[in-house]
Design an enzyme around this catalytic site. Structure first.
Site, mmCIF file in Angstrom:
data_model
loop_
_atom_site.group_PDB
_atom_site.id
_atom_site.type_symbol
_atom_site.label_atom_id
_atom_site.label_comp_id
_atom_site.label_asym_id
_atom_site.label_seq_id
_atom_site.Cartn_x
_atom_site.Cartn_y
_atom_site.Cartn_z
ATOM 1 N N VAL A 206 0.722 4.239 -11.379
ATOM 2 C CA VAL A 206 0.059 3.438 -12.421
ATOM 3 C C VAL A 206 0.945 2.249 -12.773
ATOM 4 C CG1 VAL A 206 -0.885 3.396 -14.769
ATOM 5 C CG2 VAL A 206 -1.052 5.487 -13.407
ATOM 6 N N LYS B 57 -6.296 5.183 -11.972
ATOM 7 C CA LYS B 57 -5.135 4.994 -12.856
ATOM 8 C C LYS B 57 -5.463 5.404 -14.298
ATOM 9 C CE LYS B 57 -3.317 1.303 -9.934
ATOM 10 N NZ LYS B 57 -3.421 -0.123 -9.619
HETATM 11 N N1 HSE Z 1 -4.216 -2.090 -5.023
HETATM 12 C C1 HSE Z 1 -3.475 -1.844 -6.204
HETATM 13 C C2 HSE Z 1 -3.528 -3.064 -7.098
HETATM 14 C C3 HSE Z 1 -2.055 -1.542 -5.831
HETATM 15 O O1 HSE Z 1 -3.915 -4.118 -6.609
HETATM 16 O O2 HSE Z 1 -3.212 -2.975 -8.281
HETATM 17 C C4 HSE Z 1 -1.197 -1.068 -6.955
HETATM 18 O O3 HSE Z 1 -1.657 0.141 -7.480
#
Ligand code: HSE
Length: 331
Positions: A132, A205
């Protein structure tokens, strides 16, 4: 000097960022933590890719048993992404007495109890700071320094890719496609960027945060979620004309005995503290009943910021191993 052997599952963007963090800061980590980290095994098919790191081909394997059956492995770091086989590999490693660090929010959000139960059952440490907010130490803060609080609310910008896209569309007139390609090239996006742009990554998250903040499991699929794919250039121009920006916000707050939560693109006045959180930066706002309002800000995506969080977890575990800790003080 205590040597800590790491078995790494995955050498993609985040695996490479983790390896680079260990490599470039080895002397500092020795000095600051009294630990000498060695990556002794890597589960990865793509042996030949140029990654800008010094890694011996001899330590690559395609068999996870080589990693967790090796008595010398102290910590398994899982950076494969996706729910499976990552969950089974983490549980497999814990069942063999290995401590586990992961950045994998999809596996955690789907299988939080399975993973935390496996850690407790096997009396091993399990850390997931990087899952997160990338480099922001939000989970550490919530589970240590802020543990005295009950929480009323958590809200924030939790995805670097979508925040980068919205920032570039508004500030540099980039098209959605060009901005997404840039985010992918910088290693922010998930392997399949649908999870980013449709809000699924944020749902994972928020689900993890709600488990820690409210002690309540809400599966990501049960969080009402809208991503950014329906945001047009006209929406962005109209927001600008009104002195606003559009941000993809995640919110969860107590209402009576329950919790309300949702993820949606939101109009924010330019003066709002979250309006100036741009590019791959994330910001997380929490309200505790003793500490009151807190906001955490930093790079939420990218190989090195995420590598910083992964290595931070490994250092905490390494220090406990070096002191002979027989149980997880945080668990
Ligand atoms: N793909 C996710 C983002 C990576 O762009 O935040 C980090 O968790």
């Amino acid at each position: 000097m205590k040597r800590i052997n790491i078995g790494l599952l995955g050498l993609g963007n985040i695996g490479t960022g983790t390896y680079r963090t260990l490599e470039m800061n080895a002397a500092h980590i020795r000095r600051a933590a009294g630990l000498d980290f060695a990556v002794t095994r890597i589960l990865e098919r793509d042996v030949d890719r140029e990654r800008g790191i010094t890694v011996s081909k001899a330590i690559f394997t395609q068999n996870p048993d080589d990693i967790w059956n090796d008595p010398a492995t102290d910590i398994v770091i899982e950076l494969l992404g996706g729910v499976e086989p990552a969950t089974s590999f983490m549980v497999g490693a814990m069942n063999r007495g290995k401590h586990v660090v992961t950045a994998n929010k999809a596996a955690l959000a789907a299988n939080y109890e399975i993973l935390t139960d496996a850690a407790a059952r096997n009396n091993v440490m399990f850390r997931f700071e990087a899952s997160v907010g990338g480099g922001i130490p939000i989970l550490n803060a919530l589970t240590t320094a802020l543990l005295a609080n009950e929480y009323e609310e958590i809200m924030g910008i939790l995805n670097g890719t979508t925040n980068y896209i919205l920032t570039k569309m508004a500030g540099e007139n980039l098209t959605y496609e060009t901005a997404l390609k840039e985010a992918q090239a910088k290693g922010f996006a998930e392997a399949d960027p649908t999870a980013d742009v449709e809000g699924e990554d944020v749902a994972n998250k928020l689900s993890i945060l709600m488990s820690l903040v409210f002690g309540k499991r809400v599966l990501p699929g049960d969080i009402p979620t809208s991503g950014i794919t329906k945001i047009t250039k006209d929406d962005i121009e109209a927001a600008k004309a009104d002195g606003c920006v559009i941000k993809l916000l995640a919110s969860a707050f107590k209402r009576g005995d329950g919790i309300d939560c949702f993820i949606q693109p939101t109009l924010l006045n330019k003066d709002h503290p979250l309006a100036s959180v741009d590019n791959e930066f994330n910001a997380i706002f929490v309200k505790g009943n003793a500490v009151h309002d807190l906001m955490f800000y930093g790079k939420g995506a990218g190989p090195l910021p995420t590598g910083s969080a992964v290595v931070g977890d490994a250092i905490e575990i390494g220090r406990a191993i070096a002191k002979g800790a027989a149980f997880d003080l945080r668990g």
